[in-house]
Design a protein around this motif. Structure first.
Motif, PDB file in Angstrom:
ATOM      1  N   ASP A  25       0.993  -1.309   0.185  1.00 18.17           N
ATOM      2  CA  ASP A  25       0.191   0.086  -0.134  1.00 18.17           C
ATOM      3  C   ASP A  25       0.969   1.188  -0.077  1.00 18.17           C
ATOM      4  OD1 ASP A  25      -1.966   1.973   0.273  1.00 18.17           O
ATOM      5  OD2 ASP A  25      -2.738   1.244   2.390  1.00 18.17           O
ATOM      6  N   GLY A  26       1.139   1.658  -1.081  1.00 21.57           N
ATOM      7  CA  GLY A  26       2.333   2.814  -1.151  1.00 21.57           C
ATOM      8  C   GLY A  26       3.533   2.355  -1.120  1.00 21.57           C
ATOM      9  N   LEU A  27       4.396   2.482   0.006  1.00 22.88           N
ATOM     10  CA  LEU A  27       5.677   1.854   0.093  1.00 22.88           C
ATOM     11  C   LEU A  27       5.581   0.938   1.116  1.00 22.88           C
ATOM     12  CD1 LEU A  27       8.207   5.100  -0.309  1.00 22.88           C
ATOM     13  CD2 LEU A  27       7.703   3.305  -2.064  1.00 22.88           C
ATOM     14  N   SER A  28       4.309   0.987   1.812  1.00 24.22           N
ATOM     15  CA  SER A  28       4.317   0.000   3.048  1.00 24.22           C
ATOM     16  C   SER A  28       4.134  -1.235   2.456  1.00 24.22           C
ATOM     17  CB  SER A  28       3.361   0.373   3.921  1.00 24.22           C
ATOM     18  OG  SER A  28       3.582   1.690   4.397  1.00 24.22           O
ATOM     19  N   VAL A  29       4.430  -2.438   3.046  1.00 24.23           N
ATOM     20  CA  VAL A  29       4.254  -3.721   2.861  1.00 24.23           C
ATOM     21  C   VAL A  29       2.935  -4.254   3.564  1.00 24.23           C
ATOM     22  CG1 VAL A  29       4.834  -6.367   3.071  1.00 24.23           C
ATOM     23  CG2 VAL A  29       6.645  -4.484   2.315  1.00 24.23           C
ATOM     24  N   THR A  30       1.851  -4.611   3.240  1.00 24.05           N
ATOM     25  CA  THR A  30       0.565  -4.839   3.974  1.00 24.05           C
ATOM     26  C   THR A  30       0.568  -6.408   3.939  1.00 24.05           C
ATOM     27  OG1 THR A  30      -0.441  -4.765   1.627  1.00 24.05           O
ATOM     28  CG2 THR A  30      -0.456  -2.939   3.149  1.00 24.05           C
ATOM     29  N   HIS A  61       1.182 -16.934   5.333  1.00 22.43           N
ATOM     30  CA  HIS A  61       0.727 -15.617   4.999  1.00 22.43           C
ATOM     31  C   HIS A  61       0.920 -14.698   6.412  1.00 22.43           C
ATOM     32  CE1 HIS A  61      -2.276 -12.967   3.141  1.00 22.43           C
ATOM     33  NE2 HIS A  61      -2.522 -12.789   4.420  1.00 22.43           N
ATOM     34  N   TRP A  62       1.732 -13.548   6.162  1.00 23.40           N
ATOM     35  CA  TRP A  62       1.593 -12.410   6.954  1.00 23.40           C
ATOM     36  C   TRP A  62       0.873 -11.393   6.712  1.00 23.40           C
ATOM     37  CZ3 TRP A  62       3.760  -7.504   6.237  1.00 23.40           C
ATOM     38  CH2 TRP A  62       4.029  -6.892   7.381  1.00 23.40           C
ATOM     39  N   GLN A  63       0.223 -10.795   7.537  1.00 27.17           N
ATOM     40  CA  GLN A  63      -0.708  -9.703   7.214  1.00 27.17           C
ATOM     41  C   GLN A  63      -0.389  -8.364   8.311  1.00 27.17           C
ATOM     42  OE1 GLN A  63      -4.493 -10.528   5.897  1.00 27.17           O
ATOM     43  NE2 GLN A  63      -5.219  -8.484   5.915  1.00 27.17           N
ATOM     44  N   ASN A  64      -0.059  -7.524   7.673  1.00 28.38           N
ATOM     45  CA  ASN A  64       0.013  -6.123   8.821  1.00 28.38           C
ATOM     46  C   ASN A  64      -1.287  -5.127   8.752  1.00 28.38           C
ATOM     47  OD1 ASN A  64       0.697  -3.977  10.168  1.00 28.38           O
ATOM     48  ND2 ASN A  64       2.267  -3.259   8.879  1.00 28.38           N
ATOM     49  N   GLU A  65      -1.986  -5.180   9.772  1.00 25.28           N
ATOM     50  CA  GLU A  65      -3.515  -4.470  10.089  1.00 25.28           C
ATOM     51  C   GLU A  65      -3.249  -3.425  10.662  1.00 25.28           C
ATOM     52  OE1 GLU A  65      -6.000  -7.712  11.084  1.00 25.28           O
ATOM     53  OE2 GLU A  65      -6.113  -8.531   9.084  1.00 25.28           O
ATOM     54  N   GLY A  66      -2.031  -2.607  10.630  1.00 23.34           N
ATOM     55  CA  GLY A  66      -1.896  -1.211  11.609  1.00 23.34           C
ATOM     56  C   GLY A  66      -1.655  -1.736  12.968  1.00 23.34           C
ATOM     57  N   SER A  67      -2.786  -1.937  13.636  1.00 21.81           N
ATOM     58  CA  SER A  67      -2.409  -2.143  15.085  1.00 21.81           C
ATOM     59  C   SER A  67      -2.091  -3.561  15.621  1.00 21.81           C
ATOM     60  CB  SER A  67      -3.425  -1.673  16.103  1.00 21.81           C
ATOM     61  OG  SER A  67      -4.608  -2.429  15.855  1.00 21.81           O
ATOM     62  N   ILE A  90      -1.018 -23.357  12.125  1.00 20.19           N
ATOM     63  CA  ILE A  90      -0.922 -22.250  12.907  1.00 20.19           C
ATOM     64  C   ILE A  90      -1.111 -20.835  12.669  1.00 20.19           C
ATOM     65  CG2 ILE A  90       1.369 -21.451  14.379  1.00 20.19           C
ATOM     66  CD1 ILE A  90       2.841 -24.129  13.382  1.00 20.19           C
ATOM     67  N   ALA A  91      -1.515 -20.266  13.772  1.00 18.85           N
ATOM     68  CA  ALA A  91      -1.855 -18.773  13.562  1.00 18.85           C
ATOM     69  C   ALA A  91      -1.451 -17.946  14.983  1.00 18.85           C
ATOM     70  CB  ALA A  91      -3.485 -18.619  13.460  1.00 18.85           C
ATOM     71  N   ILE A  92      -0.882 -17.027  14.376  1.00 16.33           N
ATOM     72  CA  ILE A  92      -0.255 -16.067  15.477  1.00 16.33           C
ATOM     73  C   ILE A  92      -0.656 -14.722  15.373  1.00 16.33           C
ATOM     74  CG2 ILE A  92       1.820 -15.381  16.667  1.00 16.33           C
ATOM     75  CD1 ILE A  92       3.355 -17.929  15.541  1.00 16.33           C
ATOM     76  N   GLU A  93      -1.105 -13.896  16.177  1.00 16.05           N
ATOM     77  CA  GLU A  93      -1.683 -12.525  16.125  1.00 16.05           C
ATOM     78  C   GLU A  93      -1.161 -11.895  17.160  1.00 16.05           C
ATOM     79  OE1 GLU A  93      -5.431  -9.556  15.953  1.00 16.05           O
ATOM     80  OE2 GLU A  93      -5.668 -11.909  16.072  1.00 16.05           O
ATOM     81  N   LYS A  94      -0.340 -10.844  16.944  1.00 14.17           N
ATOM     82  CA  LYS A  94       0.470  -9.966  17.795  1.00 14.17           C
ATOM     83  C   LYS A  94      -0.460  -8.482  17.478  1.00 14.17           C
ATOM     84  CE  LYS A  94       4.521  -7.209  18.259  1.00 14.17           C
ATOM     85  NZ  LYS A  94       4.148  -5.813  17.760  1.00 14.17           N
ATOM     86  N   THR A  95      -0.777  -8.106  19.080  1.00 16.03           N
ATOM     87  CA  THR A  95      -1.345  -7.020  19.230  1.00 16.03           C
ATOM     88  C   THR A  95      -0.268  -5.812  20.029  1.00 16.03           C
ATOM     89  OG1 THR A  95      -2.612  -7.290  21.151  1.00 16.03           O
ATOM     90  CG2 THR A  95      -3.821  -7.765  19.152  1.00 16.03           C
ATOM     91  N   SER A  96      -0.665  -4.895  20.476  1.00 16.76           N
ATOM     92  CA  SER A  96       0.379  -3.996  21.096  1.00 16.76           C
ATOM     93  C   SER A  96       0.692  -4.507  22.457  1.00 16.76           C
ATOM     94  CB  SER A  96      -0.268  -2.683  21.348  1.00 16.76           C
ATOM     95  OG  SER A  96      -1.525  -2.511  22.026  1.00 16.76           O
TER      96      SER A  96
END
Length: 194
Positions: A25-30, A61-67, A90-96
């Motif tokens: 998305d622009g220069l950011s990998v999503t 599959h890696w996905q960056n969803e902002g937070s 396997i699924a891993i989700e990292k929040t703040s």
């Protein structure tokens, strides 16, 4: 490959191929998605050469969803020391503040034998695993744990572990009884467990 040296585990050589697709998305990998086929991984623990890991395959599959960020691995499995070790999805989700992980299956025999073969465990744990020889699987594992060391105390209370026991067995060891064919459910939190 000394760059791949962790806790005295190191990779001598690897035969693998991967392919990836990257979304921007622009220069950011999503997102990044792809697959990995590993024919053979030769590794060691300190000076001890370990049996190679063979035929490891997975899709990722890696996905960056902002937070938050998510990693999904599909059909993870490999062969090691004459046995097939399958862990499923396997699924891993990292929040703040929190890390959330779900694992379809954990093969206790495979993990126990791998851990013992490295020789990196404490002597009491090494002996316990050698003698008790755990087998069976933990299925539908859900783990929730604080991600940041500076997480507030309220987040530290959020640790949770849940899994289904599927034909779990182990031999008696130092007063702990033996058991076989054990099915059930286990849960633990920062406040206790069942």
């Amino acid at each position: 490959l000394k760059v791949y040296d962790w806790e005295e585990l190191s990779i001598d050589n690897i035969e693998a191929s991967t392919r990836s697709w990257i979304s921007f998305d622009g220069l950011s990998v999503t997102s990044i998605q792809g697959d990995l086929q590993l024919s053979q991984l030769n590794w060691r623990a300190g000076d001890k050469k370990l049996d190679p890991i063979n035929n490891l395959a997975l899709a990722y599959h890696w996905q960056n969803e902002g937070s938050s960020q998510k990693i999904m691995i599909d059909q993870f499995g490999f062969s090691w020391s004459g046995h097939r070790c399958d862990f499923g999805d396997i699924a891993i989700e990292k929040t703040s503040d929190l890390g959330l992980m779900s694992l379809e299956r954990l093969d206790l025999n495979c993990i126990g034998r791998l851990a013992v073969s490295t020789g990196l465990l404490s002597e009491p744990l090494q002996q316990r695993l050698k003698v008790s020889m755990p087998a069976g699987t933990l299925d539908n594992i859900q783990v929730q744990l604080p991600w940041a060391k500076s997480a507030p105390v309220s987040v530290m209370d959020e640790f949770k572990f849940e899994a289904q026991l599927n034909q779990v067995s182990m031999r008696a060891y130092e007063g702990a009884p033996s058991g076989s064919g054990i099915d059930g459910y286990i849960e633990a939190s920062a406040k206790g467990g069942n």
